[in-house]
Design a protein around this motif. Structure first.
Motif, PDB file in Angstrom:
ATOM      1  N   LYS A 236       0.804  -1.185  -0.011  1.00 48.28           N
ATOM      2  CA  LYS A 236       0.103  -0.008  -0.164  1.00 48.28           C
ATOM      3  C   LYS A 236       0.861   1.192  -0.113  1.00 48.28           C
ATOM      4  N   MET A 237       1.812   1.250   0.908  1.00 47.07           N
ATOM      5  CA  MET A 237       2.881   2.382   0.531  1.00 47.07           C
ATOM      6  C   MET A 237       3.378   2.578  -0.632  1.00 47.07           C
ATOM      7  N   THR A 238       3.916   1.642  -1.317  1.00 49.84           N
ATOM      8  CA  THR A 238       4.399   1.800  -2.436  1.00 49.84           C
ATOM      9  C   THR A 238       3.385   2.449  -3.563  1.00 49.84           C
ATOM     10  N   GLU A 239       2.435   2.029  -3.583  1.00 46.57           N
ATOM     11  CA  GLU A 239       1.298   2.255  -4.482  1.00 46.57           C
ATOM     12  C   GLU A 239       0.883   3.786  -4.098  1.00 46.57           C
ATOM     13  N   ALA A 240       0.833   4.084  -2.753  1.00 43.35           N
ATOM     14  CA  ALA A 240       0.489   5.626  -2.236  1.00 43.35           C
ATOM     15  C   ALA A 240       1.626   6.277  -2.706  1.00 43.35           C
ATOM     16  N   CYS A 241       2.883   6.054  -2.484  1.00 37.93           N
ATOM     17  CA  CYS A 241       4.034   7.010  -3.228  1.00 37.93           C
ATOM     18  C   CYS A 241       4.073   7.281  -4.466  1.00 37.93           C
ATOM     19  N   ARG A 242       3.682   5.945  -5.337  1.00 32.88           N
ATOM     20  CA  ARG A 242       3.746   6.394  -6.841  1.00 32.88           C
ATOM     21  C   ARG A 242       2.515   7.382  -7.289  1.00 32.88           C
ATOM     22  N   THR A 243       1.410   7.181  -6.668  1.00 35.37           N
ATOM     23  CA  THR A 243       0.161   7.925  -6.848  1.00 35.37           C
ATOM     24  C   THR A 243       0.475   9.330  -6.459  1.00 35.37           C
ATOM     25  N   PHE A 244       0.836   9.869  -5.389  1.00 33.46           N
ATOM     26  CA  PHE A 244       1.097  11.001  -4.953  1.00 33.46           C
ATOM     27  C   PHE A 244       2.349  12.033  -5.717  1.00 33.46           C
ATOM     28  N   ASP A 245       3.436  10.950  -6.276  1.00 32.50           N
ATOM     29  CA  ASP A 245       4.540  11.501  -6.807  1.00 32.50           C
ATOM     30  C   ASP A 245       4.052  11.776  -8.282  1.00 32.50           C
ATOM     31  N   GLU A 246       3.298  10.993  -8.732  1.00 34.23           N
ATOM     32  CA  GLU A 246       2.657  11.177 -10.184  1.00 34.23           C
ATOM     33  C   GLU A 246       2.061  12.731 -10.132  1.00 34.23           C
ATOM     34  N   TYR A 247       1.222  12.807  -9.213  1.00 35.07           N
ATOM     35  CA  TYR A 247       0.279  14.033  -8.994  1.00 35.07           C
ATOM     36  C   TYR A 247       1.274  15.380  -8.835  1.00 35.07           C
ATOM     37  N   ILE A 248       2.286  15.094  -7.865  1.00 32.18           N
ATOM     38  CA  ILE A 248       2.965  16.250  -7.407  1.00 32.18           C
ATOM     39  C   ILE A 248       4.234  16.568  -8.838  1.00 32.18           C
ATOM     40  N   TYR A 249       4.646  15.559  -9.079  1.00 31.87           N
ATOM     41  CA  TYR A 249       5.529  15.953 -10.316  1.00 31.87           C
ATOM     42  C   TYR A 249       4.918  16.475 -11.770  1.00 31.87           C
ATOM     43  N   SER A 250       3.674  16.067 -11.636  1.00 27.74           N
ATOM     44  CA  SER A 250       2.747  16.726 -12.981  1.00 27.74           C
ATOM     45  C   SER A 250       2.612  18.270 -12.707  1.00 27.74           C
ATOM     46  N   CYS A 251       2.231  18.399 -11.408  1.00 29.18           N
ATOM     47  CA  CYS A 251       1.893  19.801 -10.997  1.00 29.18           C
ATOM     48  C   CYS A 251       3.281  20.761 -11.331  1.00 29.18           C
ATOM     49  N   ILE A 252       4.485  20.066 -10.797  1.00 27.97           N
ATOM     50  CA  ILE A 252       5.793  20.768 -11.214  1.00 27.97           C
ATOM     51  C   ILE A 252       6.146  21.190 -12.591  1.00 27.97           C
ATOM     52  N   ALA A 253       5.847  20.202 -13.521  1.00 23.39           N
ATOM     53  CA  ALA A 253       6.144  20.398 -14.575  1.00 23.39           C
ATOM     54  C   ALA A 253       5.184  21.343 -15.481  1.00 23.39           C
ATOM     55  N   SER A 254       3.715  21.158 -14.751  1.00 19.00           N
ATOM     56  CA  SER A 254       3.003  22.309 -15.729  1.00 19.00           C
ATOM     57  C   SER A 254       3.072  23.583 -15.210  1.00 19.00           C
ATOM     58  N   ARG A 255       3.573  23.693 -13.922  1.00 11.97           N
ATOM     59  CA  ARG A 255       3.758  25.192 -13.346  1.00 11.97           C
ATOM     60  C   ARG A 255       5.239  25.659 -13.789  1.00 11.97           C
ATOM     61  N   ARG A 256       6.077  24.776 -14.165  1.00  9.91           N
ATOM     62  CA  ARG A 256       7.439  25.449 -14.769  1.00  9.91           C
ATOM     63  C   ARG A 256       6.966  25.932 -16.153  1.00  9.91           C
ATOM     64  N   GLU A 257       6.021  25.091 -16.828  1.00  2.53           N
ATOM     65  CA  GLU A 257       5.718  25.526 -18.259  1.00  2.53           C
ATOM     66  C   GLU A 257       5.141  26.855 -18.186  1.00  2.53           C
ATOM     67  N   GLU A 258       3.983  26.937 -17.269  1.00  2.00           N
ATOM     68  CA  GLU A 258       3.290  28.242 -17.372  1.00  2.00           C
ATOM     69  C   GLU A 258       4.004  29.523 -16.720  1.00  2.00           C
ATOM     70  N   LEU A 259       4.834  29.206 -15.886  1.00  2.00           N
ATOM     71  CA  LEU A 259       5.896  30.518 -15.498  1.00  2.00           C
ATOM     72  C   LEU A 259       6.470  30.947 -16.527  1.00  2.00           C
ATOM     73  N   ARG A 260       7.279  29.963 -17.540  1.00  2.00           N
ATOM     74  CA  ARG A 260       7.997  30.371 -18.582  1.00  2.00           C
ATOM     75  C   ARG A 260       7.473  31.452 -19.425  1.00  2.00           C
ATOM     76  N   LYS A 261       6.100  31.403 -19.509  1.00  2.00           N
ATOM     77  CA  LYS A 261       5.148  32.378 -20.291  1.00  2.00           C
ATOM     78  C   LYS A 261       5.156  33.547 -19.636  1.00  2.00           C
ATOM     79  N   PHE A 262       5.317  33.785 -18.356  1.00  2.00           N
ATOM     80  CA  PHE A 262       4.989  35.136 -17.563  1.00  2.00           C
ATOM     81  C   PHE A 262       6.346  36.072 -17.749  1.00  2.00           C
TER      82      PHE A 262
END
Length: 497
Positions: free
Chosen positions: A235-261
């Protein structure tokens, strides 16, 4: 064969004798092979009250020895002078340590688990961000919006339907949405009328339950389960995978957005924590792992304090109608006729509500147990000697029930103990009221957390009162956070205006 058996018996006897001599202050009976683990497991369902009883019986401090040849050996205490010594006066000698980081694996190298220079660097950055007026204003606006558009409408809907609702689930969803908005600038809308199951929210809960599990079994057991990917470790491994995917996707999209400002546009951009961390780089580019660990640590620290505190506070209010009446009187004095939600500046005036929240946090601290490791041998104020590498656990839960700190009425829910004769908040030393830690590691978001909790509590209590379902059992769950095992099932009653 007989000779080997005799040698084994003799070795066991000598080891048992060695343990007896080295353990000068046992809190439980030390059984052969199993150590003190059996009574702990037998009382796991009431672990915090059980620990409190043991510590009171043994003068607030003592030794716990786990099964033979394991590392489940701890010095446990609720002596506030020991806590002050460890967290404040001898701070540099007591660290989280590598074993702590291993157990709290999902936290990575964030501010909660890091030591030394890494911790100082992370804390300096977070301190500079949290103290900015722009960040506080963003949080203020985010909370008010969430209360107005989600929390109050949903409570109103449940009230009109006459349904039973789990208030802990409501608070958990509210704080999760709120923290997502504050940290990554995205609201997952966990708090909706249909109460949807959100994978990322469930992943956080499961990771915390797994961390608690790692505290209750020998390291070899959970390590073996992790290797096989079975049970709680799967359960721990699956949970880590789930929130890592979420947080890393947020980081990627935020970096992309900020490049446009442009630089000018950045001043008007939403000031969520992730944006602040990225734009704070100042020539030192933080990698995604740094941002991920920072976001995760802030998630847990901010979300769990509010969920736990608001849940236990709400339950205590239902048990103490006179306290509820005083809170309501104070809230009504501060609200304007057309005001639905108080802002941060407004709730600073709610002194009695602040005292009631302090009482809830004293009796039910969100993080009930803290853990440290000694670098060098030391003698504590209680007179106990701790050797190098000793693992130390101090019970925040037991400290909230300590007569020496709080007086003979320590079990009473009494907001007045926090209010001076002049009607101002009395600030107890952090090493006594330790819900937000103490010393150099004291919680950076303490003041912000209080303001948010007061905003939520004031908005709800002005419109509704709760009635806990008859026969509902409230007890702490098995997690590193002090949440209710069965939730807080209640009906919602609208106040007469």
């Amino acid at each position: 064969m007989a000779i080997l058996f005799s040698i084994a018996i003799m070795a066991s006897f000598l080891y048992f004798f060695h343990r007896r001599r080295s353990c000068k202050h046992p809190v439980l009976r030390d059984y052969p092979i199993l150590g003190m683990l059996p009574p702990l497991l037998f009382n796991l369902w009431r672990i915090h009250d059980f620990s409190t009883e043991l510590l009171k019986k043994h003068g607030a401090s003592g030794d716990f020895l786990g099964p033979w040849f394991t590392k489940m050996n701890y010095f446990i205490t609720c002596d506030y002078l020991n806590v002050q010594h460890i967290l404040c006066k001898s701070f540099d000698n007591y660290i989280k340590g590598p074993e702590f980081r291993e157990i709290f694996e999902p936290f990575g190298d964030g501010v909660v688990t890091a030591d030394s220079e890494t911790w100082k660097y992370f804390r300096t950055i977070l301190h500079s961000l949290i103290k900015q007026r722009r960040f506080e204003a963003f949080v203020d606006k985010t909370v008010q919006k969430k209360v107005l558009t989600s929390l109050l409408p949903i409570l109103d809907h449940v009230q009109k339907q006459g349904k039973v609702v789990d208030l802990q689930d409501v608070f958990n969803r509210f704080t999760f949405d709120n923290m997502c908005s504050t940290i990554v600038g995205h609201d997952p809308n966990c708090l909706s009328i249909d109460f949807p199951e959100v994978a990322i929210e469930r992943a956080f809960n499961e990771s915390e339950e797994s961390i608690f599990y790692r505290h209750t079994v020998p390291r070899t057991v959970w390590k073996f389960q992790k290797w096989l990917q079975i049970g709680q470790e799967k359960k721990m491994t699956e949970a880590c995978r789930t929130f890592d995917e979420y947080i890393y996707s947020c980081i990627a999209s935020r970096r992309e957005e900020l490049r446009k400002f442009s630089k000018e546009e950045m001043e008007e951009a939403p000031f969520d924590l992730l944006t602040a961390l990225i734009t704070h780089e100042r020539g030192c580019v933080h990698d995604d792992k740094f941002l991920r660990d920072g976001a995760f640590n802030f998630f847990v620290a901010g979300r769990e304090t509010m969920t736990s505190a608001l849940t236990w506070f709400s339950w205590l209010i239902t048990k103490h109608p006179l306290v509820e009446a005083k809170i309501l009187e104070e809230i009504q004095e501060k609200f304007k006729a057309d005001q639905v939600v108080l802002g941060m500046e407004d709730v600073k005036k709610l002194v009695y509500l602040h005292g009631a929240l302090c009482e809830a946090l004293r009796l039910f601290p969100p993080v009930p147990i803290e853990r440290k490791q000694a670098i060098k041998a030391d003698t504590l104020p209680s007179g106990h000697r701790v050797q190098a590498n000793t693992m130390i656990l101090f019970s925040l839960y037991a400290m909230g029930r300590c007569e020496e700190i709080w007086g003979k009425d320590y079990l009473e829910f009494k907001p007045e103990r926090w209010i001076s004769e002049r009607g101002e908040i009395i600030y107890a030393p952090a090493y006594k009221f330790i819900a937000f830690n103490a010393g150099p590691r004291i919680c950076l978001g303490k003041d912000l957390a209080f303001l948010q909790m007061k905003m939520v509590a004031a908005a709800i209590l002005r419109k509704y009162r709760f009635q806990v379902v008859e026969g509902h059992v409230t007890a702490p769950g098995h997690s590193i956070i002090l949440l209710m095992k069965n939730g807080l099932k209640a009906t919602i009653i609208k106040r007469q205006t």
